[in-house]
Scaffold this active site. Structure first.
Site, PDB file in Angstrom:
ATOM      1  N   LYS A 116       0.756  -1.145   0.001  1.00 29.39           N
ATOM      2  CA  LYS A 116       0.005   0.013  -0.003  1.00 29.39           C
ATOM      3  C   LYS A 116       1.035   1.176  -0.086  1.00 29.39           C
ATOM      4  O   LYS A 116       1.960   1.170   0.679  1.00 29.39           O
ATOM      5  CB  LYS A 116      -1.070  -0.024   1.272  1.00 29.39           C
TER       6      LYS A 116
HETATM    7  P1  NAD Z   1     -13.018   8.130  -2.205  1.00 26.65           P
HETATM    8  O1  NAD Z   1     -12.175   8.726  -2.214  1.00 26.65           O
HETATM    9  O2  NAD Z   1     -13.582   7.732  -3.641  1.00 26.65           O
HETATM   10  O3  NAD Z   1     -14.574   8.154  -1.600  1.00 26.65           O
HETATM   11  C1  NAD Z   1     -14.168   8.240   0.147  1.00 26.65           C
HETATM   12  C2  NAD Z   1     -15.722   8.799   0.490  1.00 26.65           C
HETATM   13  O4  NAD Z   1     -15.565   8.792   1.960  1.00 26.65           O
HETATM   14  C3  NAD Z   1     -15.998  10.090   0.064  1.00 26.65           C
HETATM   15  O5  NAD Z   1     -17.514   9.947  -0.362  1.00 26.65           O
HETATM   16  C4  NAD Z   1     -16.014  10.781   1.214  1.00 26.65           C
HETATM   17  O6  NAD Z   1     -17.057  12.045   1.075  1.00 26.65           O
HETATM   18  C5  NAD Z   1     -16.340  10.085   2.489  1.00 26.65           C
HETATM   19  N1  NAD Z   1     -15.985  10.484   3.625  1.00 26.65           N
HETATM   20  C6  NAD Z   1     -14.666  11.065   3.971  1.00 26.65           C
HETATM   21  N2  NAD Z   1     -14.691  11.334   5.123  1.00 26.65           N
HETATM   22  C7  NAD Z   1     -16.022  11.323   5.570  1.00 26.65           C
HETATM   23  C8  NAD Z   1     -16.365  11.429   6.907  1.00 26.65           C
HETATM   24  N3  NAD Z   1     -15.773  12.192   7.746  1.00 26.65           N
HETATM   25  N4  NAD Z   1     -17.904  11.308   7.011  1.00 26.65           N
HETATM   26  C9  NAD Z   1     -18.658  10.722   5.862  1.00 26.65           C
HETATM   27  N5  NAD Z   1     -18.030  10.442   4.661  1.00 26.65           N
HETATM   28  C10 NAD Z   1     -16.597  10.886   4.629  1.00 26.65           C
HETATM   29  O7  NAD Z   1     -12.317   6.487  -1.879  1.00 26.65           O
HETATM   30  P2  NAD Z   1     -12.837   4.982  -2.151  1.00 26.65           P
HETATM   31  O8  NAD Z   1     -11.886   4.684  -3.266  1.00 26.65           O
HETATM   32  O9  NAD Z   1     -14.417   4.969  -2.347  1.00 26.65           O
HETATM   33  O10 NAD Z   1     -12.475   4.225  -0.996  1.00 26.65           O
HETATM   34  C11 NAD Z   1     -13.290   4.070   0.045  1.00 26.65           C
HETATM   35  C12 NAD Z   1     -12.922   2.859   1.174  1.00 26.65           C
HETATM   36  O11 NAD Z   1     -12.668   1.983   0.354  1.00 26.65           O
HETATM   37  C13 NAD Z   1     -11.422   3.072   1.593  1.00 26.65           C
HETATM   38  O12 NAD Z   1     -11.472   2.713   2.910  1.00 26.65           O
HETATM   39  C14 NAD Z   1     -10.502   2.498   0.607  1.00 26.65           C
HETATM   40  O13 NAD Z   1      -9.197   1.895   1.257  1.00 26.65           O
HETATM   41  C15 NAD Z   1     -11.582   1.276   0.450  1.00 26.65           C
HETATM   42  N6  NAD Z   1     -11.374   0.331  -0.889  1.00 26.65           N
HETATM   43  C16 NAD Z   1     -11.087   1.105  -2.197  1.00 26.65           C
HETATM   44  C17 NAD Z   1     -10.691   0.463  -3.114  1.00 26.65           C
HETATM   45  C18 NAD Z   1     -11.033   0.807  -4.593  1.00 26.65           C
HETATM   46  O14 NAD Z   1     -10.876   0.358  -5.413  1.00 26.65           O
HETATM   47  N7  NAD Z   1     -11.052   2.252  -4.684  1.00 26.65           N
HETATM   48  C19 NAD Z   1     -10.686  -1.118  -3.121  1.00 26.65           C
HETATM   49  C20 NAD Z   1     -10.826  -1.751  -1.902  1.00 26.65           C
HETATM   50  C21 NAD Z   1     -11.117  -0.929  -0.872  1.00 26.65           C
END
Ligand code: NAD
Length: 460
Positions: A133
């Site tokens: 990561k």
């Molecule tokens: P992203 O940046 O696209 O979205 C993050 C979301 O979290 C946004 O909607 C943001 O507004 C919200 N957020 C942030 N702080 C917040 C708060 N205090 N209260 C409420 N909402 C809040 O990120 P993503 O790619 O969707 O990833 C989200 C999670 O999924 C992370 O834990 C990431 O590690 C995990 N993840 C992502 C992927 C991927 O392919 N993108 C794969 C596996 C796991």
């Protein structure tokens, strides 16, 4: 919405005793440290399957921890110094694999936790990758596009000596996207000396026009939906008509919401960093996603005319709610898909759901997790629920390596096959070890890792 951390994190259930491996390796004593928490989950499963001590200590620490500082010229002419990380947790099963994030709160222990989770995700889904990561401490929304491009290219240059298409393959995560992956790949390709086609495999999640895979953008959300479709019938919740709340509405949850809605679910509440919205009749996630993309969040969506043109149903009756009302909203399935450790005992006490599917990595603190377990909420752990992203990343890497392209239907079918098999592996381990699903998912992954260490041995 506030991200402030409450000063203490207590729960009704007793805190489990500290595994001796923590003291042997000199871990911090703070039980809420995210890395300690993640290693603790792994060690609980290691105990359940009676894993060899040497494998436990190897997996309790990353193989390599790289921290870099690099300067970038900003548009006003001054230079700013950025801090970045790349953690390589384990490569016993294959090259290190894992995304990199851009967020102002990125720090070492978080990246280490996320890298460890990647090792276990890949092992559970049985794809031939290890775990890694990365991240840069930065608020990407505060930068102009050309500044973001320069940060990405300098970050890639700073870690280019430790990554590679057969050694360590990054991907998107929070705050990064396909465009950023394209700049990253281009930088590596022009500077690494690799033959161009091979160098393209250094990163996944690229735009489809530049070696990306069909279905990668929605893959994590699709995987969440596939796992729910596989597991909910056994829990007695029909997909059609089930109610869902989404914490976070970025890449993962906006796709999970759209796909589940199309499968017949009612998305009754959504909260992101800008607002919380509820509609008892079901929010239109297609329209909400289009709005959120244009407005960097869901705030203000309730003021839109009902027909946005993008949705499949008109959103009538959307109400703005408080954070507390959001957590208290009754639903069948709660899907946290924002940041780590947002669900503490206070939030867990309020939650009114039957199942929590962890789309985000480590969305609960240990104490929050215990409250949910005490309430009898079924938790589908992150290493299972959100493994769809890395699975389609593997498909992208395979397509690049063999110079072929898969159509969207083929990607979806293969993803579904991998996700259903992983879900069954976790359910099977739960029966054998008579434990919760989180421990079972770690156990199913550890059985595979333990077997590989057994046959490989430990050098010399
Ligand atoms: P992203 O940046 O696209 O979205 C993050 C979301 O979290 C946004 O909607 C943001 O507004 C919200 N957020 C942030 N702080 C917040 C708060 N205090 N209260 C409420 N909402 C809040 O990120 P993503 O790619 O969707 O990833 C989200 C999670 O999924 C992370 O834990 C990431 O590690 C995990 N993840 C992502 C992927 C991927 O392919 N993108 C794969 C596996 C796991």
């Amino acid at each position: 919405m506030s991200t402030a951390t409450p000063p203490s994190d207590t729960a009704a259930s007793p805190i489990p005793s500290r595994d001796p491996v923590f003291d042997e390796l000199g871990f911090p004593t703070d039980p809420d440290n995210l890395y300690t928490q993640t290693v603790g989950q792994m060690l609980t499963a290691a105990e359940a399957i009676n894993l060899q001590h040497r494998v436990r200590i190897i997996l309790a620490q990353p193989k390599n921890e790289v921290m870099v500082h690099f300067p970038v010229r900003m548009n006003d002419g001054h230079h700013r110094l950025f801090k970045g990380y790349r953690i390589q947790h384990n490569n016993a099963l294959g090259p290190y694999k894992g995304g990199f994030r851009y967020h102002e709160d990125v720090h070492l222990d978080d990246v280490k936790s996320l890298a460890l989770l990647m090792t276990f995700k890949c092992a559970l889904v049985r794809i031939p990758f290890g775990g890694g990561k990365g991240g840069v401490k930065i608020d990407p929304r505060s930068l102009a596009e050309d500044e973001l491009q320069r940060v990405t290219r300098r970050y890639c240059a700073a870690i280019s000596h430790i990554i590679g298409p057969d050694h360590d393959i990054p991907a998107p995560d929070v705050g990064t996207n396909a465009q950023i992956m394209a700049w990253f790949a281009d930088t590596y390709m022009v500077s690494s000396g690799y033959a161009d086609n091979d160098a393209l495999r250094v990163v996944t999640g690229k735009p489809v026009s530049f070696g990306g895979s069909q279905g990668r953008e929605k893959a994590t959300g699709q995987g969440v939906a596939d796992v729910l479709a596989e597991m909910l019938p056994g829990i007695g919740i029909p997909l059609h008509g089930m109610s869902v709340t989404l914490l976070g509405f970025g890449n993962v949850n906006s796709w999970a919401g759209r796909i589940l809605q199309d499968m017949g679910a009612n998305i009754v509440a959504v909260m992101d960093h800008t607002a919380a919205l509820r509609n008892e009749n079901g929010l239109d996630c297609h329209a909400l996603a289009a709005y959120s993309e244009q407005n960097y969040g869901i705030a203000g969506y309730e003021k839109q005319p009902t027909a946005t043109g993008a949705g499949t149903r008109a959103d009538k009756g959307v109400e703005v709610i408080s954070e507390e009302e959001f957590y208290r909203t009754k639903c069948d399935v709660f899907i946290p898909g924002a940041l780590e450790q947002m669900i503490k005992p206070k939030q867990a006490e309020m939650m009114n759901c039957k199942v929590m599917a962890e789309a985000a990595n480590a969305p609960c603190t240990p104490a929050g997790d215990r409250v949910l377990q005490d309430k009898g909420i079924e938790i589908i752990p992150a290493i299972l629920a959100n493994a769809g992203g890395v699975t389609v990343s593997y498909f992208e890497w395979l397509q690049n390596k063999s110079c072929v392209t898969w159509d969207a239907g083929h990607v979806d079918r293969e993803l579904n096959r991998h996700m259903c098999a992983a879900a069954q592996r976790a359910l099977d381990a739960r029966k054998r070890y008579n434990c919760d699903l989180r421990t079972a998912a770690f156990a199913a992954a550890l059985e595979h890792l333990g077997e590989v260490y057994k046959v490989r041995g430990i050098f010399p």
